[in-house]
Scaffold this active site. Sequence first.
Site, mmCIF file in Angstrom:
data_model
loop_
_atom_site.group_PDB
_atom_site.id
_atom_site.type_symbol
_atom_site.label_atom_id
_atom_site.label_comp_id
_atom_site.label_asym_id
_atom_site.label_seq_id
_atom_site.Cartn_x
_atom_site.Cartn_y
_atom_site.Cartn_z
ATOM 1 N N ASP A 97 0.329 5.180 1.092
ATOM 2 C CA ASP A 97 0.342 6.038 2.280
ATOM 3 C C ASP A 97 0.284 5.210 3.561
ATOM 4 O OD1 ASP A 97 -0.319 9.018 1.166
ATOM 5 O OD2 ASP A 97 -1.362 7.500 -0.014
ATOM 6 N N ASP A 153 0.878 -1.154 0.000
ATOM 7 C CA ASP A 153 0.000 0.000 0.000
ATOM 8 C C ASP A 153 0.927 1.219 0.000
ATOM 9 O OD1 ASP A 153 -2.398 1.593 0.412
ATOM 10 O OD2 ASP A 153 -1.698 1.831 2.470
#
Length: 228
Positions: free
Chosen positions: A9, A7
């Site tokens: 952020d 992922d």
Amino acid sequence: MKAVLFDLDGTLIDTAADFIRIIQEMCRQEGKAVVDTELIRTQVSEGARAMVKLVYPELEVEDPVFLAHRQRFLNLYGQDIAVDTDLFTGMYPLLETLEQHQIPWGIVTNKPRNLSESLLEALNLTERCAVLVCPEDVSRTKPDPEPMYLAAEQIQITVKDCIYVGDHPRDIDAGRNAGMYTILAAYGYLPLAHKDDLNAWQADCIVNDVAELQQIIYKLVDIQPASA
């Protein structure tokens, strides 16, 4: 395992400081109480709408006024996307080691493509990233497994041979739904509603910092610690 997907952020890149800077400045401009730093961090993985809602809780998210504020937030972020943003400490050596051993790494994110590409370019990661899957690339985003299947397809590695690392329940659900090995990044921007029972996320593994993440990944992809 033959590939590592992240992922964006709160997992690969620590972007919170720039979001905090913008949200708190919006509060000051509006004469509102400045939103607490840690509260903003918990909303980063929930997207722009959730962060802007912290500034304008009285507005409905479909209100044209709210949507205008959300667009202003996105514009401000896009203009200065990496002022205080960088990879999490220890992540650069991890990526370098994967590259040295020809283990592709990539990103599956719900962050819009234009912002994701701008961020990778600002951090000189564009050419190093083997795959970038964003919401515009699929019909269904995480927690649906579609983005995970697409990422694996693009790097030509089966999903069962991929690791996925994330800091939100939808990340772990997407990875699990696709049949990937999932790692919960507990050092990330854990949402308030889910941070008290991380075992309930049903990840294959939980790590508390990047050092632990390195150890787990090196073991899974069969890289000897001495080579790291």
